[in-house]
Design a protein around this motif. Structure first.
Motif, PDB file in Angstrom:
ATOM      1  N   ALA A 206       0.826  -1.205   0.000  1.00  0.00           N
ATOM      2  CA  ALA A 206       0.000   0.000   0.000  1.00  0.00           C
ATOM      3  C   ALA A 206       0.861   1.257   0.000  1.00  0.00           C
ATOM      4  O   ALA A 206       2.005   1.269   0.485  1.00  0.00           O
ATOM      5  CB  ALA A 206      -0.915   0.007   1.221  1.00  0.00           C
ATOM      6  N   VAL A 207       0.287   2.321  -0.533  1.00  0.00           N
ATOM      7  CA  VAL A 207       0.912   3.650  -0.488  1.00  0.00           C
ATOM      8  C   VAL A 207       0.271   4.418   0.663  1.00  0.00           C
ATOM      9  O   VAL A 207      -0.951   4.553   0.716  1.00  0.00           O
ATOM     10  CB  VAL A 207       0.716   4.412  -1.813  1.00  0.00           C
ATOM     11  N   LEU A 208       1.085   4.909   1.557  1.00  0.00           N
ATOM     12  CA  LEU A 208       0.612   5.611   2.737  1.00  0.00           C
ATOM     13  C   LEU A 208       0.847   7.110   2.576  1.00  0.00           C
ATOM     14  O   LEU A 208       1.895   7.536   2.076  1.00  0.00           O
ATOM     15  CB  LEU A 208       1.379   5.098   3.958  1.00  0.00           C
ATOM     16  N   THR A 209      -0.141   7.906   2.996  1.00  0.00           N
ATOM     17  CA  THR A 209       0.020   9.358   3.014  1.00  0.00           C
ATOM     18  C   THR A 209      -0.783   9.900   4.189  1.00  0.00           C
ATOM     19  O   THR A 209      -1.649   9.217   4.727  1.00  0.00           O
ATOM     20  CB  THR A 209      -0.426   9.994   1.691  1.00  0.00           C
TER      21      THR A 209
ATOM     22  N   LEU B   3       5.690   5.670   1.861  1.00  0.00           N
ATOM     23  CA  LEU B   3       4.974   6.767   2.508  1.00  0.00           C
ATOM     24  C   LEU B   3       5.379   8.083   1.881  1.00  0.00           C
ATOM     25  O   LEU B   3       6.564   8.338   1.631  1.00  0.00           O
ATOM     26  CB  LEU B   3       5.312   6.812   4.004  1.00  0.00           C
ATOM     27  N   VAL B   4       4.379   8.936   1.630  1.00  0.00           N
ATOM     28  CA  VAL B   4       4.622  10.329   1.231  1.00  0.00           C
ATOM     29  C   VAL B   4       3.839  11.217   2.192  1.00  0.00           C
ATOM     30  O   VAL B   4       2.608  11.142   2.233  1.00  0.00           O
ATOM     31  CB  VAL B   4       4.198  10.609  -0.223  1.00  0.00           C
ATOM     32  N   GLU B   5       4.535  12.008   2.977  1.00  0.00           N
ATOM     33  CA  GLU B   5       3.901  12.901   3.945  1.00  0.00           C
ATOM     34  C   GLU B   5       4.005  14.341   3.470  1.00  0.00           C
ATOM     35  O   GLU B   5       5.108  14.838   3.200  1.00  0.00           O
ATOM     36  CB  GLU B   5       4.564  12.764   5.325  1.00  0.00           C
ATOM     37  N   LEU B   6       2.870  15.015   3.370  1.00  0.00           N
ATOM     38  CA  LEU B   6       2.861  16.436   3.041  1.00  0.00           C
ATOM     39  C   LEU B   6       2.806  17.233   4.341  1.00  0.00           C
ATOM     40  O   LEU B   6       2.052  16.896   5.254  1.00  0.00           O
ATOM     41  CB  LEU B   6       1.667  16.779   2.151  1.00  0.00           C
ATOM     42  N   HIS B   7       3.597  18.315   4.411  1.00  0.00           N
ATOM     43  CA  HIS B   7       3.718  19.076   5.655  1.00  0.00           C
ATOM     44  C   HIS B   7       4.014  20.529   5.323  1.00  0.00           C
ATOM     45  O   HIS B   7       4.661  20.820   4.314  1.00  0.00           O
ATOM     46  CB  HIS B   7       4.856  18.499   6.499  1.00  0.00           C
TER      47      HIS B   7
ATOM     48  N   LEU C 210       0.676  16.392  -4.325  1.00  0.00           N
ATOM     49  CA  LEU C 210       0.470  15.107  -3.667  1.00  0.00           C
ATOM     50  C   LEU C 210      -0.310  14.160  -4.561  1.00  0.00           C
ATOM     51  O   LEU C 210       0.033  12.965  -4.645  1.00  0.00           O
ATOM     52  CB  LEU C 210      -0.265  15.329  -2.343  1.00  0.00           C
ATOM     53  N   ALA C 211      -1.323  14.646  -5.235  1.00  0.00           N
ATOM     54  CA  ALA C 211      -2.094  13.800  -6.142  1.00  0.00           C
ATOM     55  C   ALA C 211      -1.212  13.248  -7.253  1.00  0.00           C
ATOM     56  O   ALA C 211      -1.311  12.068  -7.616  1.00  0.00           O
ATOM     57  CB  ALA C 211      -3.259  14.592  -6.724  1.00  0.00           C
TER      58      ALA C 211
END
Length: 392
Positions: A71-74, A179-183, A384-385
């Motif tokens: 899975a891809v986590l965000t 994982l890709v985290e936007l901050h 992010l999309a």
């Protein structure tokens, strides 16, 4: 993604946990954060995304099979530091839901599950250990040790959670592929709407216990005092000086004084040092220098000092090819390091992980002055999309 769409969804959470004195009080598993967790579940329900928990307080909303392979986590976190800004954490969760909306509207069908995560206790503002949810999930902290952590009212993490934490997620590396985290960016390094993280500075928290002899402020001669407040004050100044000499960061912003009375010499001053540097040797040298200065001063003051490392995070260098690939997908976004810790840094020890930063025009974070323009936030959703589309 229009700025108006971001504004509308952001408005749903903007007032939750706002403090009278400015900023937000969204401590982990307290009422404001629990309201935000309910909001998370409602957002997932609106999108037919089933929600699961991992037994550690982390929430997951699924587009695709829950706990399906690779899975891809965000996502990010809801909790705040005391009187912190509203964007640090929640921006990544709101943006993740909007990114899913955008991908669905474009007809994207992910080949692997996408999960939006809300990590618990990222700031460590309630139980003292930052990134506690991600540390538990990855096995970086033992469940029994996490369960015993207490807040300032003596409530344990297990009590707040309602159960003993489960610890490391079984088959973590086969279940989650990245994982890709936007901050929000937490400094002044970004001059375009969106950037990509290259590294997280090593950092940590050290508790200093300065002990002395409690006595009367009015009757005890200055020459007869063993005052730990003097040792504490000297150490704060020493930390500032050593950090400047090393090109690093040192902050002492929390202290507890016993008995904390105006007319009493304290018997104990407990304080916390937050130290960060661009590399591990510099950080270690900085902390050693501060401890040495504190011990030397304690010898002159007739006081005692003991130091306990409460949490230390190693340097995180995100996968260079991963970061460069993301920057390329985004049309050449800048790549920059950060001195702030994040859940993505914890997961990067086991999984491919990356971070997107949204411009912060004030350059201020962990403060009510933290801010991001809606147009930049909408650009962050677009970015992010695009990344989720490529990864899924």
């Amino acid at each position: 993604m229009s700025a108006e769409a971001f504004t509308a969804l952001w408005a749903e959470i903007e007032s939750i946990g706002r403090a009278d004195g400015g900023g937000y009080l969204r401590y982990a598993l307290t009422e404001p954060e629990l309201v935000l967790r309910d909001w998370f579940r409602n957002q997932a329900d609106r999108r037919d995304m089933p929600v699961t928990e991992d037994g550690n307080g982390n929430l997951f909303a699924w587009w695709g099979d829950p706990w399906g392979r690779n899975a891809v986590l965000t996502g990010s976190h809801f909790d705040s530091v005391p009187h912190g800004g509203g964007y640090d954490g929640p921006l990544g969760i709101v943006s993740a839901f909007l990114a899913v909306d955008q991908l669905r509207a474009a007809g994207h069908r992910p080949g692997r599950p996408i999960a939006i995560v809300a990590f618990v206790e990222e700031e460590g503002g309630r139980f003292g250990v930052p990134c506690l949810g991600s540390r538990l999930m990855t096995g970086a902290i033992e469940p029994a040790a996490a369960a015993r952590l207490t807040d300032r009212d003596g409530v344990t993490f297990a009590e707040a959670l309602g159960t003993e934490p489960a610890g490391r997620l079984p088959e973590l590396q086969s279940r989650i592929g990245g994982l890709v985290e936007l901050h929000i960016e937490q400094g002044r390094a970004l001059d375009v709407p969106v950037g990509v993280a290259s590294a997280i500075w090593p950092h940590g928290r050290w508790r200093f216990d300065f002990t002395g002899r409690g006595d009367h402020a009015g009757t005890t001669r200055m020459s007869d005092r063993n005052d730990p407040m003097l040792t504490f004050a000297y150490t704060v100044l020493a930390a500032n000086k050593e950090a400047r000499l090393a090109g690093a960061h040192a902050t002492v912003a929390r202290a507890e004084i016993t008995p904390n009375a105006t007319n009493a010499i304290p018997s104990l001053v407990r304080a916390w040092l937050d130290a960060r540097a661009a590399d591990t040797p510099t950080l270690e040298t900085l902390v050693e220098a501060v401890i040495k200065r504190a011990e030397d001063r304690a010898g002159r003051d007739g006081t005692g000092v003991s130091v306990t490392p409460e949490s230390v995070s190693a340097e995180v260098a995100f996968d260079t090819s991963f970061a460069q690939g993301i920057a390329k997908w985004l049309g050449g976004a800048p790549i920059l390091p950060t001195g702030a810790g994040h859940d993505a840094g914890v997961l990067s020890a086991l999984l491919p992980a990356a971070m997107l930063f949204v411009r912060n025009p004030t350059g201020v974070s962990h403060s009510p002055a933290e801010h991001a323009e809606d147009a930049d936030c909408a650009a962050g959703v677009e970015a992010l999309a695009a990344v989720l589309k490529e990864l899924s």
